[in-house]
Design a protein around this motif. Structure first.
Motif, PDB file in Angstrom:
ATOM      1  N   ASN A 250     -57.858   4.628   7.077  1.00  0.00           N
ATOM      2  CA  ASN A 250     -56.762   4.582   8.041  1.00  0.00           C
ATOM      3  C   ASN A 250     -57.268   4.781   9.472  1.00  0.00           C
ATOM      4  O   ASN A 250     -56.744   5.588  10.227  1.00  0.00           O
ATOM      5  CB  ASN A 250     -55.710   5.655   7.688  1.00  0.00           C
ATOM      6  CG  ASN A 250     -54.403   5.440   8.419  1.00  0.00           C
ATOM      7  OD1 ASN A 250     -54.029   4.316   8.725  1.00  0.00           O
ATOM      8  ND2 ASN A 250     -53.704   6.527   8.721  1.00  0.00           N
ATOM      9  N   ALA A 258     -65.940  -2.809  12.122  1.00  0.00           N
ATOM     10  CA  ALA A 258     -66.761  -2.854  10.913  1.00  0.00           C
ATOM     11  C   ALA A 258     -68.202  -3.226  11.252  1.00  0.00           C
ATOM     12  O   ALA A 258     -69.158  -2.672  10.685  1.00  0.00           O
ATOM     13  CB  ALA A 258     -66.177  -3.859   9.919  1.00  0.00           C
ATOM     14  N   PHE A 276     -62.883   3.412   2.409  1.00  0.00           N
ATOM     15  CA  PHE A 276     -62.569   2.545   3.540  1.00  0.00           C
ATOM     16  C   PHE A 276     -61.132   2.043   3.452  1.00  0.00           C
ATOM     17  O   PHE A 276     -60.823   0.924   3.822  1.00  0.00           O
ATOM     18  CB  PHE A 276     -63.548   1.356   3.497  1.00  0.00           C
ATOM     19  CG  PHE A 276     -63.891   0.797   4.842  1.00  0.00           C
ATOM     20  CD1 PHE A 276     -64.695   1.509   5.713  1.00  0.00           C
ATOM     21  CD2 PHE A 276     -63.426  -0.441   5.240  1.00  0.00           C
ATOM     22  CE1 PHE A 276     -65.029   0.997   6.956  1.00  0.00           C
ATOM     23  CE2 PHE A 276     -63.741  -0.976   6.472  1.00  0.00           C
ATOM     24  CZ  PHE A 276     -64.549  -0.253   7.331  1.00  0.00           C
ATOM     25  N   HIS A 277     -60.223   2.874   2.938  1.00  0.00           N
ATOM     26  CA  HIS A 277     -58.849   2.472   2.652  1.00  0.00           C
ATOM     27  C   HIS A 277     -58.008   2.253   3.912  1.00  0.00           C
ATOM     28  O   HIS A 277     -58.188   2.916   4.929  1.00  0.00           O
ATOM     29  CB  HIS A 277     -58.207   3.574   1.786  1.00  0.00           C
ATOM     30  CG  HIS A 277     -56.722   3.470   1.661  1.00  0.00           C
ATOM     31  ND1 HIS A 277     -56.111   2.486   0.925  1.00  0.00           N
ATOM     32  CD2 HIS A 277     -55.723   4.225   2.182  1.00  0.00           C
ATOM     33  CE1 HIS A 277     -54.797   2.636   0.998  1.00  0.00           C
ATOM     34  NE2 HIS A 277     -54.527   3.677   1.751  1.00  0.00           N
ATOM     35  N   ASN A 278     -57.075   1.280   3.823  1.00  0.00           N
ATOM     36  CA  ASN A 278     -56.042   1.063   4.832  1.00  0.00           C
ATOM     37  C   ASN A 278     -56.609   0.811   6.224  1.00  0.00           C
ATOM     38  O   ASN A 278     -56.328   1.529   7.181  1.00  0.00           O
ATOM     39  CB  ASN A 278     -55.063   2.247   4.865  1.00  0.00           C
ATOM     40  CG  ASN A 278     -53.769   1.887   5.573  1.00  0.00           C
ATOM     41  OD1 ASN A 278     -53.345   0.731   5.564  1.00  0.00           O
ATOM     42  ND2 ASN A 278     -53.136   2.874   6.197  1.00  0.00           N
ATOM     43  N   ASN A 279     -57.396  -0.239   6.319  1.00  0.00           N
ATOM     44  CA  ASN A 279     -57.887  -0.713   7.601  1.00  0.00           C
ATOM     45  C   ASN A 279     -57.523  -2.187   7.759  1.00  0.00           C
ATOM     46  O   ASN A 279     -56.948  -2.794   6.865  1.00  0.00           O
ATOM     47  CB  ASN A 279     -59.397  -0.506   7.710  1.00  0.00           C
ATOM     48  CG  ASN A 279     -59.759   0.958   7.924  1.00  0.00           C
ATOM     49  OD1 ASN A 279     -59.398   1.555   8.938  1.00  0.00           O
ATOM     50  ND2 ASN A 279     -60.450   1.549   6.964  1.00  0.00           N
ATOM     51  N   THR A 281     -59.630  -4.801   8.290  1.00  0.00           N
ATOM     52  CA  THR A 281     -60.999  -5.318   8.318  1.00  0.00           C
ATOM     53  C   THR A 281     -61.038  -6.836   8.242  1.00  0.00           C
ATOM     54  O   THR A 281     -61.787  -7.476   8.987  1.00  0.00           O
ATOM     55  CB  THR A 281     -61.793  -4.708   7.145  1.00  0.00           C
ATOM     56  OG1 THR A 281     -61.561  -3.308   7.125  1.00  0.00           O
ATOM     57  CG2 THR A 281     -63.262  -4.981   7.299  1.00  0.00           C
ATOM     58  N   CYS A 304     -62.100   0.364  -1.108  1.00  0.00           N
ATOM     59  CA  CYS A 304     -61.882  -0.576  -0.015  1.00  0.00           C
ATOM     60  C   CYS A 304     -60.531  -1.251  -0.239  1.00  0.00           C
ATOM     61  O   CYS A 304     -60.423  -2.471  -0.325  1.00  0.00           O
ATOM     62  CB  CYS A 304     -63.015  -1.603   0.025  1.00  0.00           C
ATOM     63  SG  CYS A 304     -63.008  -2.630   1.505  1.00  0.00           S
ATOM     64  N   SER A 306     -56.412  -2.091   0.580  1.00  0.00           N
ATOM     65  CA  SER A 306     -55.506  -2.364   1.712  1.00  0.00           C
ATOM     66  C   SER A 306     -56.275  -2.631   3.001  1.00  0.00           C
ATOM     67  O   SER A 306     -56.057  -1.982   4.028  1.00  0.00           O
ATOM     68  CB  SER A 306     -54.532  -1.186   1.909  1.00  0.00           C
ATOM     69  OG  SER A 306     -53.791  -0.937   0.753  1.00  0.00           O
ATOM     70  N   THR A 307     -57.168  -3.599   2.939  1.00  0.00           N
ATOM     71  CA  THR A 307     -58.002  -3.908   4.110  1.00  0.00           C
ATOM     72  C   THR A 307     -57.927  -5.377   4.529  1.00  0.00           C
ATOM     73  O   THR A 307     -58.756  -5.834   5.305  1.00  0.00           O
ATOM     74  CB  THR A 307     -59.475  -3.536   3.834  1.00  0.00           C
ATOM     75  OG1 THR A 307     -59.875  -4.093   2.588  1.00  0.00           O
ATOM     76  CG2 THR A 307     -59.667  -2.036   3.793  1.00  0.00           C
ATOM     77  N   ARG A 308     -56.962  -6.123   3.988  1.00  0.00           N
ATOM     78  CA  ARG A 308     -56.702  -7.508   4.392  1.00  0.00           C
ATOM     79  C   ARG A 308     -57.887  -8.438   4.139  1.00  0.00           C
ATOM     80  O   ARG A 308     -58.103  -9.406   4.875  1.00  0.00           O
ATOM     81  CB  ARG A 308     -56.293  -7.568   5.862  1.00  0.00           C
ATOM     82  CG  ARG A 308     -55.143  -6.648   6.226  1.00  0.00           C
ATOM     83  CD  ARG A 308     -54.733  -6.806   7.675  1.00  0.00           C
ATOM     84  NE  ARG A 308     -53.776  -5.789   8.069  1.00  0.00           N
ATOM     85  CZ  ARG A 308     -53.264  -5.685   9.298  1.00  0.00           C
ATOM     86  NH1 ARG A 308     -53.619  -6.545  10.239  1.00  0.00           N
ATOM     87  NH2 ARG A 308     -52.406  -4.723   9.592  1.00  0.00           N
ATOM     88  N   ASN A 335     -55.665  -6.332  -1.700  1.00  0.00           N
ATOM     89  CA  ASN A 335     -56.346  -7.281  -0.839  1.00  0.00           C
ATOM     90  C   ASN A 335     -55.968  -8.692  -1.283  1.00  0.00           C
ATOM     91  O   ASN A 335     -55.053  -8.854  -2.083  1.00  0.00           O
ATOM     92  CB  ASN A 335     -57.859  -7.059  -0.876  1.00  0.00           C
ATOM     93  CG  ASN A 335     -58.286  -5.836  -0.066  1.00  0.00           C
ATOM     94  OD1 ASN A 335     -58.098  -5.781   1.147  1.00  0.00           O
ATOM     95  ND2 ASN A 335     -58.840  -4.832  -0.743  1.00  0.00           N
TER      96      ASN A 335
END
Length: 533
Positions: A250, A258, A276-279, A281, A304, A306-308, A335
């Motif tokens: 977050n 990144a 590396f959750h909720n970014n 990226t 990793c 919820s990082t799109r 994702n």
């Protein structure tokens, strides 16, 4: 954050929730924190004031996360946002439950109030007081125990307090004197509400103070770092050669941020945990993150979610994970890997003999991607305990491969296949293969278009298992007669059967565009808020 109704020509069915629904959820979470449960028995019950404060904070944070997700999904009806809203509330609620009440006795490594701290053995933690700004004078008093000669502190937690420049300068002097003995540093959520210039200044001060320390664990989560923030911690990050745990959740990690992370961490040879959750990226950021992963051969726990990340980034990340053969826990939920990313991931998993938990929900895997992954897991993870594949458009066509994988996983304790399309055919196949799994504790096949025929087989397969805890089959198409028979099957252990308030005995899939009753449907979904361990 306001929704732009001009950009949405269709009716919003499920999102946003009304203020009444949000308040109801706060009240429900407050009740969870103040009443007897397996969690409060273990960690302690909060008083009503503290519980309500935490519940409001949880709801606000979860709403903001879900609302941002919804705004980036302009063609959705809000269903995914509701799911994310509930998931975030559940996650944060569990964290508060496990943390327990802030007012504990002096044997606990915690802060008893806003103005006092507990220094016990090697841990100094100021995170348990109320979330608030901290300035120079308060910092002098709050951090005083760290000035004591010969103190044994090896871990500090400054989370949940927002440091101004004056407070940061007080901390700087202390940290410089302690940095040779520090092993764990938690600076998560320590600049909240500060203007960008001040926040960056504070981060620079802490970074310089801790530069050259030999940390085992570093947590910089919940700080909205972005590229500027990552680089503000450059001196600290560059000096770390012994890191085993790094948390950047977050933090607004864009593709540029990144790249900065990859550039500024020179050594990850000892890294075991990377969260590396909720970014935000995205694919380009995933390429940079893949470089970090590839340089981390000892990685055991990688999150990793919820990082799109889409197919391109998923493929790159999967190839990097192929080098991490010591992985025990892998979380890539929420994702957009798609089939291509799923197939690539399956190739990476062929040598992961130590894998215990894998979370792959909401990746758009479809049947092809799911089949590739379970085929790889069948031969590569003999001690797998948790398999999660919810929301991947998996149909009964995938079930033979899933069943073959499950048959080889006698240590399986948790199977999550919610929000797919297994129907009766797939459910019956899964049920048969799980009959001999004595360590199974939890199954979630909610929202899979299952009728009584499939549910009956599943219920009979698990009801007699000695250690079984919960069966979630909500949101399916069980007849009223079937519900009665289901209750009879579980009459000696009703606590093992999850809620059924979202069941549709008439077998409707709920895709009706009629807006009437939408608020009731949203409240029904939120009613099932559960704490997942």
């Amino acid at each position: 954050m306001e929704l732009d109704s001009q950009q949405r020509p269709f009716s919003i069915k499920l999102w946003p929730p009304s203020q009444n629904t949000r308040q109801t959820l706060v009240e429900r979470m407050t009740n969870n924190l103040t009443t007897k449960s397996i969690f409060t028995q273990k960690y302690g019950t909060l008083d009503k004031e503290e519980a309500e404060e935490n519940a409001k904070r949880i709801e606000d944070a979860s709403f903001a996360t879900a609302n941002l997700f919804y705004e980036n999904e302009p063609d959705g009806d809000g269903g995914s946002a509701v799911q994310l809203y509930a998931k975030e509330c559940s996650k944060l609620l569990l964290e508060v439950l496990k943390r327990g009440p802030s007012k504990k006795d002096n044997r606990e490594l915690s802060v008893a109030s806003d103005n006092t701290t507990a220094l016990n053995e090697n841990v100094f933690d100021i995170s348990k007081g109320q979330r608030a700004f901290i300035e120079e004078n308060e910092a002098q008093e709050l951090l005083k125990p760290l000035k004591e000669p010969g103190n044994p502190v090896t871990k500090i937690c400054f989370s949940n307090r927002s440091f101004g420049v004056g407070a940061a300068l007080v901390a700087q002097t202390i940290l410089v004197s302690l940095k040779d003995q520090l092993k764990e540093v938690d600076l998560s959520d320590f600049i909240a509400g500060r203007p960008e210039a001040e926040a960056l200044n504070v981060m620079n001060i802490f970074s310089t103070a801790l530069e050259g320390s030999a940390l085992r664990s570093l947590n910089l989560s919940d700080n909205a770092l972005g590229e500027k923030g990552v680089r503000a911690f450059g001196a600290l990050l560059k000096s770390q050669n012994c890191l085993e745990e790094l948390y950047l959740m977050n933090d607004g990690i864009s593709k540029e941020a990144a790249k900065a992370v990859s550039e500024l961490i020179p050594s990850t040879e000892k890294l075991k945990v990377l969260h590396f959750h909720n970014n935000m990226t995205g694919d380009e950021g995933a390429l940079a993150l893949a470089e970090v992963v590839e340089r981390s051969p000892l990685l055991e726990d990688f999150r990793c979610s919820s990082t799109r990340i889409g197919a391109e980034g998923g493929v790159a990340l999967s190839k990097a994970l192929g080098h991490c053969t010591h992985l025990k826990k892998l979380d890539l939920r929420d994702n957009m890997f798609g089939v291509e990313g799923g197939v690539s991931l399956s190739k990476a998993l062929t040598n992961h003999a130590e894998l215990r938990e894998i979370y792959l929900s909401y990746l758009n895997l479809e049947d092809e991607g799911a089949i590739a992954i379970v085929n790889a897991l069948k031969d590569s993870a003999p001690h797998l305990e948790v398999l999660e594949l919810s929301g991947n458009d998996i149909t009964a066509d995938s079930v033979p491969a899933i069943a073959a994988c499950l048959a080889a996983k006698q240590f399986l304790s948790k199977l999550i296949l919610a929000e797919n399309e297994l129907k009766d055919e797939g459910t019956i196949q899964v049920s048969k293969v799980l009959e001999g799994h004595i360590q199974l504790k939890e199954i979630d096949l909610s929202s899979n278009q299952i009728t009584w025929s499939g549910v009956q087989q599943l219920a009979l397969a698990v009801v007699q298992k000695a250690d079984f805890k919960i069966l979630n089959i909500n949101g399916n198409f069980i007849s009223n007669e079937g519900i009665d028979e289901l209750m009879d099957i579980f009459k000696n252990s009703p606590d093992r059967l999850g809620l059924l308030d979202d069941n549709d005995p008439d077998g409707k899939d709920g895709d009706d565009d009629d807006e009437e009753g939408s608020e009731d449907e949203l409240e029904s979904k939120m009613k099932n808020l559960a704490v997942d361990d």
